[in-house]
Design an enzyme around this catalytic site. Structure first.
Site, PDB file in Angstrom:
ATOM      1  N   ASP A 145      -1.926  -1.089  -3.206  1.00  0.00           N
ATOM      2  CA  ASP A 145      -0.870  -1.343  -2.227  1.00  0.00           C
ATOM      3  C   ASP A 145      -1.460  -2.305  -1.195  1.00  0.00           C
ATOM      4  O   ASP A 145      -2.150  -1.874  -0.275  1.00  0.00           O
ATOM      5  CB  ASP A 145      -0.442  -0.034  -1.564  1.00  0.00           C
ATOM      6  CG  ASP A 145       0.680  -0.235  -0.554  1.00  0.00           C
ATOM      7  OD1 ASP A 145       1.623  -0.985  -0.859  1.00  0.00           O
ATOM      8  OD2 ASP A 145       0.594   0.333   0.548  1.00  0.00           O
ATOM      9  N   GLU A 171       1.471  -4.295  -5.966  1.00  0.00           N
ATOM     10  CA  GLU A 171       2.844  -4.423  -5.475  1.00  0.00           C
ATOM     11  C   GLU A 171       3.203  -5.897  -5.310  1.00  0.00           C
ATOM     12  O   GLU A 171       2.454  -6.667  -4.724  1.00  0.00           O
ATOM     13  CB  GLU A 171       3.015  -3.711  -4.138  1.00  0.00           C
ATOM     14  CG  GLU A 171       4.452  -3.772  -3.620  1.00  0.00           C
ATOM     15  CD  GLU A 171       4.629  -3.001  -2.327  1.00  0.00           C
ATOM     16  OE1 GLU A 171       4.810  -3.659  -1.274  1.00  0.00           O
ATOM     17  OE2 GLU A 171       4.567  -1.760  -2.362  1.00  0.00           O
ATOM     18  N   ASP A 229      -0.054   4.572   2.655  1.00  0.00           N
ATOM     19  CA  ASP A 229      -0.600   3.515   1.798  1.00  0.00           C
ATOM     20  C   ASP A 229      -1.312   4.116   0.582  1.00  0.00           C
ATOM     21  O   ASP A 229      -1.277   3.543  -0.509  1.00  0.00           O
ATOM     22  CB  ASP A 229      -1.583   2.649   2.590  1.00  0.00           C
ATOM     23  CG  ASP A 229      -1.014   2.210   3.931  1.00  0.00           C
ATOM     24  OD1 ASP A 229      -0.454   1.107   3.997  1.00  0.00           O
ATOM     25  OD2 ASP A 229      -1.114   2.986   4.899  1.00  0.00           O
TER      26      ASP A 229
END
Length: 210
Positions: free
Chosen positions: A5, A65, A138
């Site tokens: 992430d 991501e 996160d």
């Protein structure tokens, strides 16, 4: 597989192993850098951490991501820079890289592409059989990325997605002709059924943590 992430202040890292729909946690953490440091120093710190994780875990895939443009240009730029670091580090080691949008990850983990962060964290905790939710968010997002990639088996061809609502044809050699694997077919059918019924798709099996 390792989920990343991307973020400059906080970069979530989450590794899992998967056997079919059963997913188990391997490790999870967050790399942090101080806004007081020069940009180049912060990027080096994140790059070093990524190298350490990849060398230690040797994942068979890295899921990152996909970054989208937002109103805060500086945040998007920093996020994209970290995503680039992850992709370069993986590629140098010959590790396949997959990009997943936030909505793809949410849909895979919760069955709802518009789910909030708490919903994602709750489902990640349940799927991995954890005693407590991964914090900060996160960390949970990184695990969600890894779970998404494990369940989807990588990006699904557009043609397969287009035919999901009408049923997916089986392939004698899954993936050889660009068609989805049997696991992907089951997931596509479940997603299509959930959309028609207006309900959420949840994990088929609950797993046991490490």
């Amino acid at each position: 597989m390792l989920g990343v992430d991307p973020g400059l202040t906080r970069c979530g890292l989450g590794a899992v192993t998967a056997t079919g729909r059963t997913v188990r946690i391997v490790d999870v953490g967050v790399v942090t850098t101080s806004p007081d440091l020069p940009l180049e120093a912060r990027l080096v710190a994140v790059a070093d951490a990524l190298d350490t994780w990849l060398d230690r875990l040797a994942p068979d895939a890295v899921a990152v991501e996909r970054v989208f443009a937002q109103s805060n240009v500086s945040t998007v730029t920093a996020t994209a820079q970290v995503a680039g670091l992850a992709m370069v580090a993986a590629h140098r080691r010959g590790i396949p890289v997959a990009l997943h949008t936030p909505s793809e990850v949410k849909a895979a983990v919760t069955g709802n592409g518009r789910a909030g962060k708490e919903q994602v964290t709750t489902m990640v905790t349940r799927v991995l059989g954890l005693d407590a939710p991964p914090r900060p968010a996160d960390a949970a997002d990184a695990l969600a990325l890894a779970i998404c990639h494990a369940w989807r088996g990588g990006p699904v061809p557009v043609a397969a997605l287009a035919g999901a609502t009408g049923g997916v044809a089986s392939a004698s050699s899954p993936g050889a002709t660009g068609e989805p694997t049997s696991a992907q077919q089951r997931w596509l059918r479940a997603e299509a059924s959930a959309r028609r019924a207006g309900r959420r798709v949840v994990a088929a099996q609950r797993t046991v943590g490490r």
